[in-house]
Write an enzyme that holds these catalytic residues in place. Sequence first.
Site, mmCIF file in Angstrom:
data_model
loop_
_atom_site.group_PDB
_atom_site.id
_atom_site.type_symbol
_atom_site.label_atom_id
_atom_site.label_comp_id
_atom_site.label_asym_id
_atom_site.label_seq_id
_atom_site.Cartn_x
_atom_site.Cartn_y
_atom_site.Cartn_z
ATOM 1 N N ASN A 117 0.832 -1.205 0.000
ATOM 2 C CA ASN A 117 0.000 0.000 0.000
ATOM 3 C C ASN A 117 0.859 1.244 0.000
ATOM 4 O O ASN A 117 1.927 1.282 0.589
ATOM 5 C CB ASN A 117 -0.974 -0.008 1.204
ATOM 6 C CG ASN A 117 -0.417 0.700 2.412
ATOM 7 O OD1 ASN A 117 -0.466 1.933 2.508
ATOM 8 N ND2 ASN A 117 0.152 -0.042 3.341
ATOM 9 N N PHE A 121 -1.654 8.275 4.064
ATOM 10 C CA PHE A 121 -2.467 8.937 5.110
ATOM 11 C C PHE A 121 -3.686 9.650 4.525
ATOM 12 O O PHE A 121 -3.961 10.816 4.837
ATOM 13 C CB PHE A 121 -1.651 9.947 5.930
ATOM 14 C CG PHE A 121 -0.567 9.359 6.788
ATOM 15 C CD1 PHE A 121 -0.557 8.015 7.133
ATOM 16 C CD2 PHE A 121 0.453 10.172 7.276
ATOM 17 C CE1 PHE A 121 0.448 7.489 7.932
ATOM 18 C CE2 PHE A 121 1.458 9.653 8.078
ATOM 19 C CZ PHE A 121 1.465 8.309 8.405
ATOM 20 N N SER A 182 5.483 5.150 8.502
ATOM 21 C CA SER A 182 4.857 4.903 7.209
ATOM 22 C C SER A 182 5.879 5.252 6.130
ATOM 23 O O SER A 182 6.498 6.312 6.178
ATOM 24 C CB SER A 182 3.622 5.776 7.026
ATOM 25 O OG SER A 182 3.281 5.762 5.650
ATOM 26 N N ASN A 184 5.124 5.994 3.185
ATOM 27 C CA ASN A 184 4.409 6.690 2.116
ATOM 28 C C ASN A 184 4.280 8.192 2.319
ATOM 29 O O ASN A 184 3.544 8.854 1.594
ATOM 30 C CB ASN A 184 3.021 6.061 1.937
ATOM 31 C CG ASN A 184 3.131 4.567 1.682
ATOM 32 O OD1 ASN A 184 3.971 4.147 0.900
ATOM 33 N ND2 ASN A 184 2.326 3.777 2.373
ATOM 34 N N THR A 185 4.942 8.724 3.328
ATOM 35 C CA THR A 185 4.993 10.173 3.525
ATOM 36 C C THR A 185 6.463 10.539 3.482
ATOM 37 O O THR A 185 7.266 9.998 4.261
ATOM 38 C CB THR A 185 4.357 10.573 4.870
ATOM 39 O OG1 THR A 185 2.971 10.238 4.816
ATOM 40 C CG2 THR A 185 4.487 12.066 5.140
ATOM 41 N N LYS A 220 5.490 3.897 16.817
ATOM 42 C CA LYS A 220 5.484 2.763 15.881
ATOM 43 C C LYS A 220 6.699 2.847 14.966
ATOM 44 O O LYS A 220 6.885 3.842 14.255
ATOM 45 C CB LYS A 220 4.194 2.782 15.056
ATOM 46 C CG LYS A 220 4.067 1.560 14.152
ATOM 47 C CD LYS A 220 2.646 1.427 13.659
ATOM 48 C CE LYS A 220 2.453 0.247 12.741
ATOM 49 N NZ LYS A 220 1.068 0.147 12.273
ATOM 50 N N ASN A 248 5.828 -1.412 11.475
ATOM 51 C CA ASN A 248 5.014 -0.985 10.331
ATOM 52 C C ASN A 248 5.403 -1.835 9.103
ATOM 53 O O ASN A 248 6.087 -2.845 9.257
ATOM 54 C CB ASN A 248 5.269 0.512 10.070
ATOM 55 C CG ASN A 248 4.053 1.204 9.494
ATOM 56 O OD1 ASN A 248 3.424 0.694 8.582
ATOM 57 N ND2 ASN A 248 3.715 2.359 10.015
HETATM 58 C C1 LIG Z 1 -3.707 -0.741 3.491
HETATM 59 C C2 LIG Z 1 -2.874 -0.508 4.711
HETATM 60 C C3 LIG Z 1 -2.907 0.747 5.313
HETATM 61 C C4 LIG Z 1 -2.144 0.980 6.462
HETATM 62 N N1 LIG Z 1 -2.211 2.213 7.053
HETATM 63 C C5 LIG Z 1 -1.530 2.421 8.200
HETATM 64 C C6 LIG Z 1 -1.654 3.653 8.888
HETATM 65 O O1 LIG Z 1 -2.401 4.543 8.488
HETATM 66 N N2 LIG Z 1 -0.931 3.810 10.028
HETATM 67 C C7 LIG Z 1 -0.104 2.837 10.515
HETATM 68 O O2 LIG Z 1 0.510 3.035 11.572
HETATM 69 N N3 LIG Z 1 0.015 1.647 9.893
HETATM 70 C C8 LIG Z 1 -0.672 1.425 8.756
HETATM 71 N N4 LIG Z 1 -0.565 0.205 8.143
HETATM 72 C C9 LIG Z 1 0.339 -0.822 8.698
HETATM 73 C C10 LIG Z 1 -0.415 -1.803 9.588
HETATM 74 O O3 LIG Z 1 -0.943 -1.124 10.701
HETATM 75 C C11 LIG Z 1 0.510 -2.938 10.079
HETATM 76 O O4 LIG Z 1 1.453 -2.416 10.991
HETATM 77 C C12 LIG Z 1 1.241 -3.624 8.952
HETATM 78 O O5 LIG Z 1 0.380 -3.836 7.858
HETATM 79 C C13 LIG Z 1 1.830 -4.965 9.390
HETATM 80 O O6 LIG Z 1 0.849 -5.836 9.867
HETATM 81 P P1 LIG Z 1 0.151 -6.972 8.944
HETATM 82 O O7 LIG Z 1 1.257 -7.796 8.333
HETATM 83 O O8 LIG Z 1 -0.713 -7.721 9.912
HETATM 84 O O9 LIG Z 1 -0.630 -6.259 7.907
HETATM 85 C C14 LIG Z 1 -1.322 -0.050 6.993
HETATM 86 C C15 LIG Z 1 -1.301 -1.309 6.382
HETATM 87 C C16 LIG Z 1 -2.070 -1.550 5.260
HETATM 88 C C17 LIG Z 1 -2.035 -2.914 4.629
#
Ligand SMILES: Cc1cc2nc3c(=O)[nH]c(=O)nc-3n(C[C@H](O)[C@H](O)[C@H](O)COP(=O)(O)O)c2cc1C
Length: 346
Positions: A117, A121, A182, A184-185, A220, A248
């Site tokens: 992704n 934000f 993140s 992406n910023t 995080k 993350n």
């Molecule tokens: C589509 C998507 C959007 C995410 N947006 C955020 C976010 O806004 N803030 C954040 O701290 N982590 C974000 N994450 C990261 C997740 O919170 C998580 O830490 C990460 O995906 C690893 O866990 P997982 O393997 O269970 O997905 C996002 C993940 C995905 C897949």
Amino acid sequence: MGFLYRKFVRQLLFNLNPEVVHDAVIKTARAAQRVEFVNSMVRLLTKAKDFPLTVAGMKFHNPVGLAAGFDKNCEAARFLAGLGFGFLELGTVTLRPQPGNPKPRLFRLRDDHAIINRMGFNNAGAFDAARSLERLLPLPVPVGISVGKNADCSIEEAPKNYLETLKIMYDYGDYFAVNISSPNTLQLRSLHGAEKLKRLVEPMLDFASGQKKVKPFFVKIAPDLEDADLESAAALAVEKKFGLIATNTTVKRSSVPAYWQSYEGGLSGKPLRALSNAMLAKTAALVKGKVPLIGSGGIFDGATALEKLNLGADLVQIYSGLVYEGPFLVKEILEYLEKKHWQPRS
Ligand SMILES: Cc1cc2nc3c(=O)[nH]c(=O)nc-3n(C[C@H](O)[C@H](O)[C@H](O)COP(=O)(O)O)c2cc1C
């Protein structure tokens, strides 16, 4: 029940555009949570054993939480709590609303059980999130609010931007997650540096300590950190008494086929698990139980959740697992923990 999701529903949903599906899920959850009968039915279907525990002064029914990014505008929290989660991390919320990156920005790596992704934000801003929570609180589980910075705010101005967001959201969260990881910023991850991180978190901790209720903080972190940055972040966490969330998403692509190399963004799901676990283990060794840890990255079942708890996590969070394994995943994890006679440390 999980079997039915995997066999039929997932097949159907995965034929559609990922972001369209996500938005539809949030909209449906938002509508469903208004009907108390639906909430009760969902709770009944996902009911599992309680594992009461206290972390950072907060009481949890179980250690399995929803990771940030699923409910970015804090609008479906009541429905999501019904899925059996021990806690929810909502957001990431920024001070002002922003559209995020251009679409497409969300990709399923079906064969790898992963997601890339680069949402950036996308959210309706802090005032909107606060208004949503105003309507939904109180919730039956602790709620964390993830705060981040607006894309058009420079790294030098970040501390002020985060602090303003925190001030708006403070009354609505049980804890706050400071998202500096993140990918992406632009430059966000540079906030892991010792001096920058101190300058970022100190004003927020000072603000919290002046409030009637002093609430806990977590930072995080990224799974791609250099040892020096991890060491300084861990040292600051111990000094200032905030917890850490490891981790993350990753910008590395070594664990997925070459085809995905050119897809920019953060990789999550099964291919993140080993990297994220390694970072969690290193973090646990550095903080030595002095501050709480949340493990996130690649949890798809009971075994992968227990693995993180055994590596030193007090709590765990899931995102991609929910997409691939479905809404009964929390129940499945808790049944596994029960079978393994898992006991919380606290
Ligand atoms: C589509 C998507 C959007 C995410 N947006 C955020 C976010 O806004 N803030 C954040 O701290 N982590 C974000 N994450 C990261 C997740 O919170 C998580 O830490 C990460 O995906 C690893 O866990 P997982 O393997 O269970 O997905 C996002 C993940 C995905 C897949």
